[in-house]
Design a protein around this motif. Structure first.
Motif, mmCIF file in Angstrom:
data_model
loop_
_atom_site.group_PDB
_atom_site.id
_atom_site.type_symbol
_atom_site.label_atom_id
_atom_site.label_comp_id
_atom_site.label_asym_id
_atom_site.label_seq_id
_atom_site.Cartn_x
_atom_site.Cartn_y
_atom_site.Cartn_z
ATOM 1 N N GLY A 297 0.477 -1.198 -18.216
ATOM 2 C CA GLY A 297 0.284 -0.084 -17.304
ATOM 3 C C GLY A 297 1.499 0.086 -16.411
ATOM 4 N N GLN B 299 -8.119 0.787 -16.249
ATOM 5 C CA GLN B 299 -9.067 0.761 -15.132
ATOM 6 C C GLN B 299 -10.329 0.004 -15.532
ATOM 7 N N GLN C 106 -4.938 4.912 -19.388
ATOM 8 C CA GLN C 106 -5.186 4.636 -17.976
ATOM 9 C C GLN C 106 -6.664 4.303 -17.751
#
Length: 316
Positions: A48, A10, A6
């Motif tokens: 994702g 990002q 994650q």
């Protein structure tokens, strides 16, 4: 591992090459002899929650340097998202002018097909039109994309731009030869999609191009009850008000010019007669303007209005 991934995604969204490389170093390259290329690529291409992987995000946000680095690390430039979109389609979501054209050209060099479709038959041109990306539209047309192409719902790029409300894109596509009469699988023209979605600016773009709802479309709006919806009424009424605001002053100026001309014919008469002539001409001009305003308030066609406006006023 999930937390690292994650953080990796990002970092890709933010274009943080340093973070991306740090994650790769920590997870994949710490003991390279124990990490096969297939596993390394699987991590890099792992999507994702929204179905986009790092390379997708880099293309969508026009981070070319990041995209190049990911490709070197083994990213697949042809991998689709969960909805079947390709990186070249995601690259049309944001318009960054020359950066957009450069990214699209680079993707083509990597083997991307500018004419490829997603699972819904949607092309990069259709995607660019929906997002109002005029830079991408220009580049894609240069690559052979067609304004008459359709997705599985038979929607053309003009349908997509109209439904999304991108007035400048509607104007561009019409200028480039897009067919305003094309109908989707539901039998709707692009202008009807704009109306149904309440897209005021797109409706104004069609009106400025001389296009408007025909009798069948107006009847459909009335019979379906859509004409009473605020968004639909605004989409039709706002262009009318804007066009009238431009038309009536022009008519007023024309009447004043006529008054001045009429007064100019009184030379050689007395000053009193000239003032009387000017007053009479001005009164006549004022009467014409008042009559025009009265006709507008009663929604009766004004003879000097463009045909598209006269048709619109017959409806409202």
């Amino acid at each position: 591992m999930r937390g690292l991934h994650q953080g990796w995604l990002q970092a890709c969204r933010e274009g943080r090459l340093d973070v991306v490389h740090a994650v790769v170093q920590a997870v994949v390259q710490a003991v390279p002899e124990t990490v096969p290329d297939a596993e390394r690529r699987a991590f890099i291409d792992r999507p994702g929650p929204d179905g986009r992987n790092a390379f997708h995000l880099a293309c969508e946000h026009h981070e070319l340097a990041l995209a190049v680095s990911l490709l070197r690390l083994g990213a697949d430039p042809h991998r689709r998202t969960e909805t079947g979109r390709l990186p070249i389609q995601l690259a049309t979501h944001e318009d960054h002018g020359e950066r957009t054209r450069t990214l699209l050209a680079w993707l083509k060099i990597q083997g991307a097909d500018p004419l490829a479709r997603d699972d819904n038959g949607r092309s990069a041109l259709n995607e660019a039109a929906y997002h109002g990306n005029r830079s991408a539209i220009g580049w894609l047309l240069e690559q052979g994309a067609s304004l008459v192409e359709r997705d599985r719902q038979q929607r053309t790029p003009l349908h997509a731009a109209a439904a999304a409300g991108h007035a400048a894109t509607v104007t561009l596509l019409l200028a480039r030869g897009a067919d305003p009469q094309a109908r989707n699988a539901a039998g709707e023209r692009p202008i009807f999609e704009a109306c149904r979605m309440g897209r005021v600016d797109a409706m104004r773009a069609f009106l400025d191009a001389g296009q408007w709802l025909d009798a069948d479309e107006r009847r459909q709006l009335q019979q379906s009850g859509m004409v009473a919806e605020t968004a639909v009424a605004q989409a039709c009424g706002a262009p009318l008000r804007a066009a009238l605001a431009q038309t009536v002053p022009a008519m007023h100026a024309e009447a004043n010019a006529a008054a001045v001309s009429a007064c100019g014919t009184t030379t050689g008469k007395g000053m009193v007669e000239q003032r009387e002539g000017m007053a009479a001409a001005t009164a006549d001009a004022a009467a014409k303007v008042a009559a025009t305003a009265d006709a507008a308030s009663k929604a009766r066609p004004a003879p000097r209005l463009p045909p598209a406006l006269r048709r619109l006023r017959q409806w409202f």
